[in-house]
Design an enzyme around this catalytic site. Structure first.
Site, mmCIF file in Angstrom:
data_model
loop_
_atom_site.group_PDB
_atom_site.id
_atom_site.type_symbol
_atom_site.label_atom_id
_atom_site.label_comp_id
_atom_site.label_asym_id
_atom_site.label_seq_id
_atom_site.Cartn_x
_atom_site.Cartn_y
_atom_site.Cartn_z
ATOM 1 N N LYS A 13 0.855 -1.200 0.000
ATOM 2 C CA LYS A 13 0.000 0.000 0.000
ATOM 3 C C LYS A 13 0.880 1.235 0.000
ATOM 4 O O LYS A 13 1.999 1.233 0.536
ATOM 5 C CB LYS A 13 -0.959 0.009 1.204
ATOM 6 C CG LYS A 13 -0.302 0.121 2.590
ATOM 7 C CD LYS A 13 -0.208 1.503 3.162
ATOM 8 C CE LYS A 13 0.510 1.462 4.517
ATOM 9 N NZ LYS A 13 1.100 2.665 4.998
ATOM 10 N N PRO A 98 10.329 -5.123 1.595
ATOM 11 C CA PRO A 98 11.136 -4.932 2.802
ATOM 12 C C PRO A 98 10.243 -4.795 4.036
ATOM 13 O O PRO A 98 9.125 -4.292 3.939
ATOM 14 C CB PRO A 98 11.902 -3.632 2.532
ATOM 15 C CG PRO A 98 11.306 -3.017 1.323
ATOM 16 C CD PRO A 98 10.505 -4.054 0.601
ATOM 17 N N ALA A 100 9.004 -3.529 7.880
ATOM 18 C CA ALA A 100 8.948 -2.249 8.610
ATOM 19 C C ALA A 100 9.282 -1.087 7.685
ATOM 20 O O ALA A 100 10.193 -0.299 7.939
ATOM 21 C CB ALA A 100 9.897 -2.272 9.818
ATOM 22 N N ILE A 103 4.932 0.399 3.746
ATOM 23 C CA ILE A 103 4.067 0.021 2.631
ATOM 24 C C ILE A 103 3.181 -1.164 3.012
ATOM 25 O O ILE A 103 2.651 -1.865 2.141
ATOM 26 C CB ILE A 103 4.872 -0.244 1.339
ATOM 27 C CG1 ILE A 103 6.034 -1.201 1.593
ATOM 28 C CG2 ILE A 103 5.371 1.068 0.768
ATOM 29 C CD1 ILE A 103 6.825 -1.534 0.321
ATOM 30 N N GLY A 105 3.530 -4.109 4.401
ATOM 31 C CA GLY A 105 3.826 -5.515 4.109
ATOM 32 C C GLY A 105 3.178 -6.496 5.083
ATOM 33 O O GLY A 105 2.409 -7.373 4.680
ATOM 34 N N GLY A 106 3.449 -6.315 6.387
ATOM 35 C CA GLY A 106 2.896 -7.235 7.395
ATOM 36 C C GLY A 106 1.378 -7.175 7.426
ATOM 37 O O GLY A 106 0.700 -8.213 7.545
ATOM 38 N N SER A 107 0.825 -5.971 7.290
ATOM 39 C CA SER A 107 -0.635 -5.810 7.290
ATOM 40 C C SER A 107 -1.234 -6.449 6.042
ATOM 41 O O SER A 107 -2.280 -7.092 6.094
ATOM 42 C CB SER A 107 -1.005 -4.323 7.303
ATOM 43 O OG SER A 107 -0.430 -3.687 8.412
ATOM 44 N N ALA A 108 -0.565 -6.269 4.898
ATOM 45 C CA ALA A 108 -1.047 -6.861 3.642
ATOM 46 C C ALA A 108 -1.017 -8.383 3.732
ATOM 47 O O ALA A 108 -1.941 -9.061 3.279
ATOM 48 C CB ALA A 108 -0.181 -6.384 2.479
ATOM 49 N N ASP A 140 -3.718 -0.707 9.774
ATOM 50 C CA ASP A 140 -3.768 -0.724 8.307
ATOM 51 C C ASP A 140 -4.427 -1.977 7.742
ATOM 52 O O ASP A 140 -4.656 -2.065 6.530
ATOM 53 C CB ASP A 140 -2.337 -0.682 7.730
ATOM 54 C CG ASP A 140 -1.753 0.707 7.742
ATOM 55 O OD1 ASP A 140 -2.527 1.674 7.848
ATOM 56 O OD2 ASP A 140 -0.521 0.816 7.634
HETATM 57 O O1 C5P Z 1 -1.647 -0.831 14.383
HETATM 58 P P1 C5P Z 1 -0.177 -1.030 14.130
HETATM 59 O O2 C5P Z 1 0.351 -2.246 14.820
HETATM 60 O O3 C5P Z 1 0.187 -0.972 12.697
HETATM 61 O O4 C5P Z 1 0.520 0.228 14.810
HETATM 62 C C1 C5P Z 1 1.826 0.191 15.328
HETATM 63 C C2 C5P Z 1 2.014 1.363 16.273
HETATM 64 O O5 C5P Z 1 1.981 2.589 15.515
HETATM 65 C C3 C5P Z 1 0.964 1.544 17.332
HETATM 66 O O6 C5P Z 1 1.280 0.801 18.464
HETATM 67 C C4 C5P Z 1 1.017 3.044 17.600
HETATM 68 O O7 C5P Z 1 2.120 3.341 18.411
HETATM 69 C C5 C5P Z 1 1.327 3.621 16.240
HETATM 70 N N1 C5P Z 1 0.126 4.040 15.507
HETATM 71 C C6 C5P Z 1 -0.571 5.174 15.906
HETATM 72 N N2 C5P Z 1 -1.685 5.557 15.207
HETATM 73 C C7 C5P Z 1 -2.095 4.868 14.132
HETATM 74 C C8 C5P Z 1 -1.382 3.715 13.691
HETATM 75 C C9 C5P Z 1 -0.277 3.343 14.408
HETATM 76 O O8 C5P Z 1 -0.210 5.834 16.873
HETATM 77 N N3 C5P Z 1 -3.176 5.273 13.463
#
Ligand code: C5P
Length: 288
Positions: A13, A98, A100, A103, A105-108, A140
């Site tokens: 993404k 890659p 972290a 884009i 990756g892990g969420s996709a 994401d």
């Molecule tokens: O949800 P995800 O695991 O991708 O988010 C990782 C970290 O990024 C969260 O723990 C938070 O610290 C930060 N984050 C945030 N606001 C968002 C998405 C992520 O503060 N909308």
């Protein structure tokens, strides 16, 4: 003969803009973002197996930690728990993106696993439980289930499709420095952006680019603090012929350029690959 595996694509993404509009009491930030998905991505192959097993391969497989901790395994566990079944199946994850890197990756991968396991386990194709599970997996992941241009709000879970977005061509460039999202949000010191109205209706490519240029990625300064190499990547993209817009995606470190044609994007990608052999660079089209 064993049945052939079920192949599911997990597209990268891009956040064409990303405004941080506030912070919730649980620490998550509220956002507005225009997200698109590209034909560059990871691949999952799912096949029946007597227990849940994940195997990884591909150029970035070595960067993944313990497979049991992978978001794909968490997705499988949550989906199985929702339908009160035991999680079974072999998942081969080809990690082309890659880790972290902003884009998704892990969420996709997690979103693709949910889609694939619904088929592998013959579960009902109901969007509501998938969306609920996706929200538990990460901000994401709901958008990554969608895989088409969208406008995201909330912490990313409020999605409005944007089918009128014209075809855009991209170059993705990453200095190969993992840039963890929590660290970037931790360094975020920008004031919050005022909410803006959704772009549209129908516009030409030029008007879309002008609307995007009036926006930003609010995480850019924080991401550069974590990974200073981002500055050089943005400058290199800006210097490629035909680049209509260059910007950081998500929390970085991947940056992208937008071009009018696949040929211009291809030429820009070749130039960056030649000049920056230690970066990950790819040309990508847009899924719609
Ligand atoms: O949800 P995800 O695991 O991708 O988010 C990782 C970290 O990024 C969260 O723990 C938070 O610290 C930060 N984050 C945030 N606001 C968002 C998405 C992520 O503060 N909308």
């Amino acid at each position: 003969m064993p049945p052939s595996p079920l192949h599911i694509f997990a597209p990268a993404k891009l956040n064409l803009f990303l405004h941080v509009t506030g912070k919730r009491t649980d620490g998550y930030h509220t956002l507005q973002s225009l997200m698109v998905f590209t034909d560059a991505g990871d691949e999952l192959a799912l096949s029946p197996h007597d227990r849940l097993q994940i195997e990884t391969e591909g150029p970035f497989a070595a960067q993944l930690g313990n497979p049991e901790d992978n978001l794909v395994c968490k997705a499988a566990a949550l989906l199985a728990a929702h339908y009160k079944i035991s999680p079974r199946g072999k998942i081969r994850l080809t990690k082309n993106l890659p880790v972290a890197s902003g884009i998704g990756g892990g969420s996709a991968d997690a979103a693709a696993a949910l889609k694939g396991l619904v088929k592998l386990w013959n579960l009902p194709e109901e969007p509501a439980p998938l969306l609920q599970i996706a929200q538990k997996l990460g901000a994401d992941v709901p958008a990554c289930l969608h895989q088409k241009p969208l406008w995201a709000e909330g912490i990313g879970e409020k999605i409005t499709p944007l089918p009128e977005l014209p075809d855009l061509h991209f170059v993705l460039a990453n200095p190969l420095v993992p840039t963890p999202t929590p660290q970037v949000f931790g360094n975020f010191q920008h004031g919050f952006s005022a909410p803006i109205r959704i772009f549209g209706p129908q516009k030409s490519t030029g008007e879309w680019i002008a609307s995007l240029k009036a926006c930003r990625n609010d995480l850019t300064d924080a991401a550069i603090t974590v990974t200073p190499a981002i500055r050089g990547v943005l400058a290199a993209l800006a210097a490629t012929p035909g680049c209509l817009l260059h910007r950081l995606s998500g929390s970085g470190a991947t940056c992208f350029g937008i071009y009018d044609s696949a040929e211009l994007a291809q030429a820009a990608a070749s130039m960056l690959k030649r000049n920056h052999k230690d970066w990950w660079v790819t040309q990508a089209g847009m899924l719609r």
